[in-house]
Design a protein around this motif. Structure first.
Motif, PDB file in Angstrom:
ATOM      1  N   SER A  71       0.922  -1.191   0.038  1.00 21.93           N
ATOM      2  CA  SER A  71      -0.016   0.016  -0.189  1.00 21.93           C
ATOM      3  C   SER A  71       0.899   1.169   0.063  1.00 21.93           C
ATOM      4  O   SER A  71       0.583   2.270  -0.681  1.00 21.93           O
ATOM      5  CB  SER A  71      -1.068   0.222   1.321  1.00 21.93           C
ATOM      6  OG  SER A  71      -2.035  -0.886   1.003  1.00 21.93           O
ATOM      7  N   SER A  72       2.121   1.155   0.694  1.00 24.60           N
ATOM      8  CA  SER A  72       2.686   2.474   0.720  1.00 24.60           C
ATOM      9  C   SER A  72       3.509   2.679  -0.599  1.00 24.60           C
ATOM     10  O   SER A  72       3.835   3.747  -0.983  1.00 24.60           O
ATOM     11  CB  SER A  72       3.950   2.263   1.876  1.00 24.60           C
ATOM     12  OG  SER A  72       3.244   2.624   3.083  1.00 24.60           O
ATOM     13  N   ARG A  73       3.783   1.511  -1.096  1.00 25.17           N
ATOM     14  CA  ARG A  73       4.697   1.640  -2.582  1.00 25.17           C
ATOM     15  C   ARG A  73       3.682   2.209  -3.578  1.00 25.17           C
ATOM     16  O   ARG A  73       4.021   2.991  -4.222  1.00 25.17           O
ATOM     17  CB  ARG A  73       5.163   0.291  -2.770  1.00 25.17           C
ATOM     18  CG  ARG A  73       6.133  -0.431  -1.834  1.00 25.17           C
ATOM     19  CD  ARG A  73       6.682  -1.676  -2.161  1.00 25.17           C
ATOM     20  NE  ARG A  73       7.564  -1.734  -3.312  1.00 25.17           N
ATOM     21  CZ  ARG A  73       8.982  -1.401  -3.136  1.00 25.17           C
ATOM     22  NH1 ARG A  73       9.263  -0.879  -2.018  1.00 25.17           N
ATOM     23  NH2 ARG A  73       9.725  -1.312  -3.961  1.00 25.17           N
ATOM     24  N   ALA A  74       2.362   1.807  -3.549  1.00 25.21           N
ATOM     25  CA  ALA A  74       1.319   2.153  -4.291  1.00 25.21           C
ATOM     26  C   ALA A  74       0.974   3.656  -3.955  1.00 25.21           C
ATOM     27  O   ALA A  74       0.758   4.472  -4.924  1.00 25.21           O
ATOM     28  CB  ALA A  74       0.007   1.276  -4.299  1.00 25.21           C
ATOM     29  N   TYR A  75       0.569   3.915  -2.900  1.00 24.99           N
ATOM     30  CA  TYR A  75       0.260   5.156  -2.490  1.00 24.99           C
ATOM     31  C   TYR A  75       1.181   6.351  -2.331  1.00 24.99           C
ATOM     32  O   TYR A  75       0.987   7.238  -2.843  1.00 24.99           O
ATOM     33  CB  TYR A  75      -0.748   5.025  -1.113  1.00 24.99           C
ATOM     34  CG  TYR A  75      -2.248   4.648  -1.375  1.00 24.99           C
ATOM     35  CD1 TYR A  75      -2.398   3.412  -1.619  1.00 24.99           C
ATOM     36  CD2 TYR A  75      -3.277   5.405  -1.256  1.00 24.99           C
ATOM     37  CE1 TYR A  75      -3.369   2.588  -2.012  1.00 24.99           C
ATOM     38  CE2 TYR A  75      -4.453   4.812  -1.410  1.00 24.99           C
ATOM     39  CZ  TYR A  75      -4.664   3.502  -1.787  1.00 24.99           C
ATOM     40  OH  TYR A  75      -5.858   3.012  -1.830  1.00 24.99           O
ATOM     41  N   GLN A  76       2.191   6.079  -1.622  1.00 24.93           N
ATOM     42  CA  GLN A  76       3.090   7.203  -1.334  1.00 24.93           C
ATOM     43  C   GLN A  76       3.979   7.146  -2.385  1.00 24.93           C
ATOM     44  O   GLN A  76       4.774   8.019  -2.837  1.00 24.93           O
ATOM     45  CB  GLN A  76       3.919   6.917   0.129  1.00 24.93           C
ATOM     46  CG  GLN A  76       3.007   7.272   1.182  1.00 24.93           C
ATOM     47  CD  GLN A  76       1.821   6.694   1.681  1.00 24.93           C
ATOM     48  OE1 GLN A  76       1.969   5.254   1.763  1.00 24.93           O
ATOM     49  NE2 GLN A  76       0.800   7.048   1.776  1.00 24.93           N
TER      50      GLN A  76
END
Ligand SMILES: Nc1ncnc2c1ncn2[C@@H]1O[C@H](COP(=O)(O)OP(=O)(O)O)[C@@H](O)[C@H]1O
Ligand SMILES: [Mg+2]
Length: 211
Positions: free
Chosen positions: A101-106
């Protein structure tokens, strides 16, 4: 089979993660597997406080860098204080979102360089990875429409469409590269999606039995 396994559900807003989580819980319970369910950001007292800030803080603009660091702070608390101890007791762990999720969102959404994401992952997680990630793929237009129908959108859900399109691109690229990730077409009817989830989880459980 007494080794705990970490299963993660990933996807954009409204993809159906919370719904899928219930399906996975049923599969695990049917097999007599002892598990705990977690979510990110959150899942510990401190991480839940950080979740509240990340979703609802409006007194001051949260910079992309602060958002990223708060996400990883929450993740570190959850992994070290809840997930690893549960796995070491032989329990399975079911997570609503994780590092992808962090790789996708941030990384994708906020456009923070991927090498920064790599460094934070190394620092926070080392080699720790889920054994299985179920990625629910959906066009953000459709996902956001579902999320809107569910209720008021939070700070991150209120991002523009291009943010989610970039996030989806990262999800698709990373899922294609990682053999522990299974892509599920989440745009289909609920029953079809649930069937795909059941089938992926059953296959994974059978593999664990074989090993
Ligand atoms: N395959 C599906 N088809 C139609 N609606 C769905 C489907 N999966 C979930 N929903 C609905 O869409 C909304 C968002 O689902 P949810 O599981 O909360 O998504 P997420 O946790 O990924 O944000 C809920 O109201 C849910 O009932
Ligand atoms: Mg959810």
């Amino acid at each position: 089979m007494n080794k705990g396994q970490y299963i993660v559900i990933e996807g954009l807003e409204g993809a159906g993660k919370s719904t899928a989580l219930e399906t996975v819980k049923t599969c695990l319970a049917e097999q007599g597997i002892d598990f705990i369910a977690t979510r990110e950001p959150g899942g510990t007292p401190l991480a839940e406080k950080l979740r509240h800030i990340l979703k609802h803080y409006e007194d001051e603009a949260i910079t992309s860098q602060s958002e990223l660091l708060l996400m990883y702070a929450a993740r570190s608390q959850l992994v070290e204080n809840v997930i690893k101890p549960a796995l070491s007791q032989g329990k399975w762990v079911l997570g609503d979102r994780h590092d992808l999720s962090s790789r996708a969102y941030q990384g994708g959404g906020r456009q923070i360089p991927m090498n920064t994401l790599d460094q934070l992952r190394d620092l926070t997680l080392g080699d720790f990875r889920p054994a299985l990630t179920l990625y629910l793929d959906i066009d953000p237009v459709k996902g956001l429409a579902r999320a809107k129908a569910r209720g008021k959108l939070d700070r991150i859900e209120q991002q523009q469409l291009d943010f989610f399109q970039r996030a989806r691109r990262v999800y698709l690229d990373e899922v294609a590269l990682n053999s522990h990730c299974v892509k599920i077409d989440a745009s289909l009817a609920l029953e079809t999606v649930q069937q795909a989830i059941r089938s992926a989880v059953t296959q994974f459980i059978n593999q664990c039995h074989d090993n």
